[in-house]
Design an enzyme around this catalytic site. Structure first.
Site, PDB file in Angstrom:
ATOM      1  N   ALA A  21       0.795  -1.234   0.000  1.00 32.89           N
ATOM      2  CA  ALA A  21       0.000   0.000   0.000  1.00 32.89           C
ATOM      3  C   ALA A  21       0.824   1.280   0.000  1.00 32.89           C
ATOM      4  O   ALA A  21       0.262   2.373  -0.129  1.00 32.89           O
ATOM      5  CB  ALA A  21      -0.928   0.002   1.210  1.00 32.89           C
ATOM      6  N   ARG A  54       4.511  -3.314   4.796  1.00 29.85           N
ATOM      7  CA  ARG A  54       5.518  -3.527   5.842  1.00 29.85           C
ATOM      8  C   ARG A  54       5.857  -2.242   6.571  1.00 29.85           C
ATOM      9  O   ARG A  54       6.354  -2.273   7.681  1.00 29.85           O
ATOM     10  CB  ARG A  54       6.796  -4.096   5.217  1.00 29.85           C
ATOM     11  CG  ARG A  54       6.682  -5.551   4.878  1.00 29.85           C
ATOM     12  CD  ARG A  54       7.737  -5.958   3.902  1.00 29.85           C
ATOM     13  NE  ARG A  54       7.560  -5.264   2.622  1.00 29.85           N
ATOM     14  CZ  ARG A  54       8.350  -5.379   1.587  1.00 29.85           C
ATOM     15  NH1 ARG A  54       9.398  -6.128   1.655  1.00 29.85           N
ATOM     16  NH2 ARG A  54       8.099  -4.732   0.456  1.00 29.85           N
ATOM     17  N   HIS A 186      -2.514  -4.283 -17.274  1.00 28.85           N
ATOM     18  CA  HIS A 186      -3.226  -3.007 -17.444  1.00 28.85           C
ATOM     19  C   HIS A 186      -3.317  -2.577 -18.905  1.00 28.85           C
ATOM     20  O   HIS A 186      -4.151  -1.760 -19.265  1.00 28.85           O
ATOM     21  CB  HIS A 186      -2.625  -1.901 -16.553  1.00 28.85           C
ATOM     22  CG  HIS A 186      -1.362  -1.284 -17.082  1.00 28.85           C
ATOM     23  ND1 HIS A 186      -0.131  -1.841 -16.897  1.00 28.85           N
ATOM     24  CD2 HIS A 186      -1.144  -0.147 -17.783  1.00 28.85           C
ATOM     25  CE1 HIS A 186       0.792  -1.069 -17.460  1.00 28.85           C
ATOM     26  NE2 HIS A 186       0.197  -0.033 -18.005  1.00 28.85           N
ATOM     27  N   LYS A 190      -6.354  -0.344 -21.719  1.00 26.93           N
ATOM     28  CA  LYS A 190      -6.103   0.901 -22.449  1.00 26.93           C
ATOM     29  C   LYS A 190      -7.127   1.013 -23.574  1.00 26.93           C
ATOM     30  O   LYS A 190      -7.447   0.010 -24.218  1.00 26.93           O
ATOM     31  CB  LYS A 190      -4.689   0.895 -23.034  1.00 26.93           C
ATOM     32  CG  LYS A 190      -3.615   1.158 -21.985  1.00 26.93           C
ATOM     33  CD  LYS A 190      -2.261   1.257 -22.622  1.00 26.93           C
ATOM     34  CE  LYS A 190      -1.178   1.429 -21.592  1.00 26.93           C
ATOM     35  NZ  LYS A 190      -1.072   2.767 -21.008  1.00 26.93           N
ATOM     36  N   ASP A 243       9.138  -7.824 -17.598  1.00 26.01           N
ATOM     37  CA  ASP A 243       8.382  -6.653 -17.148  1.00 26.01           C
ATOM     38  C   ASP A 243       7.264  -6.279 -18.123  1.00 26.01           C
ATOM     39  O   ASP A 243       6.138  -6.015 -17.714  1.00 26.01           O
ATOM     40  CB  ASP A 243       9.352  -5.472 -16.964  1.00 26.01           C
ATOM     41  CG  ASP A 243       8.668  -4.241 -16.389  1.00 26.01           C
ATOM     42  OD1 ASP A 243       7.845  -4.404 -15.469  1.00 26.01           O
ATOM     43  OD2 ASP A 243       8.961  -3.115 -16.845  1.00 26.01           O
ATOM     44  N   HIS A 248       2.361  -7.333 -21.554  1.00 31.72           N
ATOM     45  CA  HIS A 248       1.774  -6.301 -22.429  1.00 31.72           C
ATOM     46  C   HIS A 248       1.959  -6.598 -23.930  1.00 31.72           C
ATOM     47  O   HIS A 248       1.011  -6.542 -24.702  1.00 31.72           O
ATOM     48  CB  HIS A 248       2.380  -4.930 -22.137  1.00 31.72           C
ATOM     49  CG  HIS A 248       2.352  -4.531 -20.690  1.00 31.72           C
ATOM     50  ND1 HIS A 248       1.401  -4.989 -19.813  1.00 31.72           N
ATOM     51  CD2 HIS A 248       3.157  -3.710 -19.966  1.00 31.72           C
ATOM     52  CE1 HIS A 248       1.621  -4.472 -18.620  1.00 31.72           C
ATOM     53  NE2 HIS A 248       2.680  -3.701 -18.683  1.00 31.72           N
TER      54      HIS A 248
HETATM   55  C1  BG6 Z   1       4.485  -1.536 -16.495  1.00 31.97           C
HETATM   56  C2  BG6 Z   1       5.965  -1.782 -16.395  1.00 31.97           C
HETATM   57  O1  BG6 Z   1       3.776  -2.732 -16.415  1.00 31.97           O
HETATM   58  O2  BG6 Z   1       4.214  -0.905 -17.734  1.00 31.97           O
HETATM   59  C3  BG6 Z   1       6.739  -0.500 -16.541  1.00 31.97           C
HETATM   60  O3  BG6 Z   1       6.247  -2.382 -15.143  1.00 31.97           O
HETATM   61  C4  BG6 Z   1       6.345   0.216 -17.813  1.00 31.97           C
HETATM   62  O4  BG6 Z   1       8.136  -0.723 -16.528  1.00 31.97           O
HETATM   63  C5  BG6 Z   1       4.837   0.352 -17.873  1.00 31.97           C
HETATM   64  O5  BG6 Z   1       6.942   1.489 -17.786  1.00 31.97           O
HETATM   65  C6  BG6 Z   1       4.382   0.940 -19.190  1.00 31.97           C
HETATM   66  O6  BG6 Z   1       3.022   1.174 -19.071  1.00 31.97           O
HETATM   67  P1  BG6 Z   1       2.363   2.508 -19.593  1.00 31.97           P
HETATM   68  O7  BG6 Z   1       0.931   2.385 -19.229  1.00 31.97           O
HETATM   69  O8  BG6 Z   1       3.063   3.631 -18.904  1.00 31.97           O
HETATM   70  O9  BG6 Z   1       2.605   2.486 -21.047  1.00 31.97           O
END
Ligand code: BG6
Length: 476
Positions: A21, A54, A186, A190, A243, A248
């Protein structure tokens, strides 16, 4: 996916519990999204947010932390009255018991068994421990079949490699039902990315040309000017491919290449995505050398949290071909990097030149000498721009007015900002939270998608770790 309006409120008493958090994700993305939902009155009237981390803070100190991290403070007092905090160790069952007491008090106050959404905004090495403790402490046990659901929301990457992802998956399947598990990517929330399904399947003109016969190549890139900044410790556990590649980029690839789902349900869409993800190749060492590049930007090693001799990549480029009847022979290029010249996230489709080509060779000599029009450029492209300016661009060729047949490249474009006010566009996390409250899993990845993605990523990472492909150092 439900077609209900986002305005529709989920008006059942709910508690959102956030692990991690005070972390970076909470600070940058989650907190602003939760507050935005509160300001827009999307949250249930009876709503509490309990931060768990923590950091040894009192509830008062946590509220101050929340306040400090929100730039727009309209309505902040009311919001803070819904914020609570529990400090504790993720590995310590006693901390969960304490958390349980807090949850119980809220239930008592509202005189109902509330819905509970547990959000894991923590690095992947904590997932297993947290899931086990949530289960052991009984916090994720719903009150009954019809009231007070419990759900767990887990951030990407799901697992650190194929083996760990499978292990985690088995554990989750043992502890929870699939409808309780929300695996976040995420990017799926978009606008331009969720629009891919609509664009592809609501516009019949593209249906027949969406395959290897007409498409020459697919490029998917996520380039960022920023570096790793304050996320050294987290990032250095992963590297760029874990990552953003495993999740993505592959999710965008799945949406752009999947066949049409039989209906507009989470299950059909996810199944179609799995089909293409299963057709990703498994690289051997030779293929790895030939088709991958990895790099690290100068200065990465001095970021706090990064190991001194870290070989983690901050840039990669991978060329692959799907083993799928519709895509055989079409190169797909995945590229991502930090500290790049510019921010650019896009999916670019290049179409083949259809033969015979009236305006390719015969007219080459007539092309304006000053123009850089070449045959190679005589290809239509369709670009889904995710960043910096969200939109869709279609390139085509047109006759320049005049006596000669001079050909120019022009563009049809659609940009969100020209049609919609910024305030009307919900952030990814706004949408994901609402969907998780609602129980809509369309924008969340299924276990099979994740496992199929790791099957492709794993051999690449393993090969890189053996230095099969040298790590190049690049200037920011
Ligand atoms: C995140 C990564 O999932 O996506 C980041 O951990 C990256 O390293 C980011 O910068 C990019 O997402 P966005 O929405 O900023 O394009």
């Amino acid at each position: 996916m439900t077609l209900l309006s986002y305005k529709e409120r989920i008006n059942f008493p709910t508690i959102l519990i956030i692990f991690g958090a005070t972390g970076d994700l909470m600070e940058r993305k989650l907190l602003p999204a939760i507050f935005n939902l509160y300001q827009k009155k999307f949250l249930p009237e009876m709503f509490k947010m309990i931060g768990f981390s923590r950091s040894n803070m009192s509830e008062k100190e946590y509220r101050l932390w929340v306040k400090k991290n929100l730039s727009n403070k309209k309505g902040i007092r009311g919001f803070l009255s819904r914020v609570q905090y529990q400090s504790g160790l993720f590995e310590n069952l006693a901390s969960y018991k304490e958390l349980g007491k807090k949850l119980g008090m809220v239930d008592e106050k509202y005189k109902i068994c509330t819905n509970k959404l547990f959000y894991l905004a923590v690095p992947p090495n904590y997932y297993e421990e947290i899931f086990k403790n949530l289960y052991k402490s009984g916090l994720t046990r719903p009150c009954g079949p019809t009231e007070g659901w419990t759900r767990v929301l887990v951030e990407k990457p799901f697992g650190e490699d194929l083996e760990k992802a499978e292990k985690l998956d088995k554990l989750l399947a043992k502890l929870f039902k699939e409808e309780q598990i929300y695996r976040i990517d995420h990017y799926l929330a978009k606008e331009t990315v969720s629009n891919l399904i609509v664009f592809r399947f609501a516009n019949s003109i593209f249906g027949n040309i969406w395959n290897k016969d007409f498409i020459e190549k697919i490029e998917i890139r996520l380039l960022e000017k920023n570096g790793v900044e304050k996320r050294g410790l987290f990032y250095d556990m992963l590297g760029a491919l874990r990552d953003v590649g495993q999740n993505h980029l592959l999710q965008m690839l799945a949406l752009i290449t999947m066949d049409m789902p039989s209906n507009f349900s989470a299950e059909s869409i996810r199944n179609k995505k799995v089909e293409v993800l299963k057709s990703l190749p498994v690289f051997d060492l030779e293929a790895l050398k030939k088709n991958t590049i990895r790099g690290q930007y100068q200065g990465y090693l001095s970021i706090p949290g990064v190991r001194q001799n870290s070989k983690k990549e901050t840039y990669f480029k991978i060329k692959l071909e799907l083993n799928h009847p519709h895509w055989k022979g079409v190169p797909v290029i995945l590229e991502s990097g930090k500290k790049m010249k510019k921010n650019l996230t896009e999916i670019k489709i290049t179409f083949k030149i259809v033969k015979p080509c009236l305006f390719c060779y015969p007219f080459k000599k007539d092309v304006d000498k000053d123009s850089d029009f070449l045959v190679e450029q005589h290809k239509n492209t369709l670009t889904f721009r995710i960043s910096p300016k969200e939109g869709i661009l279609l390139s085509f060729h047109s006759k320049k007015p005049g006596y000669n047949f001079k050909i120019e490249r022009r563009e049809l474009s659609f940009f969100y900002e020209d049609y919609y006010k910024k305030s009307k566009i919900l952030s990814e996390y706004d949408k994901l939270l609402i969907d998780a409250f609602r129980g809509d899993q369309t924008l969340f990845t299924s276990t099979q998608e994740i496992i199929s993605s790791w099957r492709f990523i794993d051999p690449i990472i393993k090969g890189w770790e053996k230095n099969v492909v040298p790590l190049k150092i690049y200037k920011p």
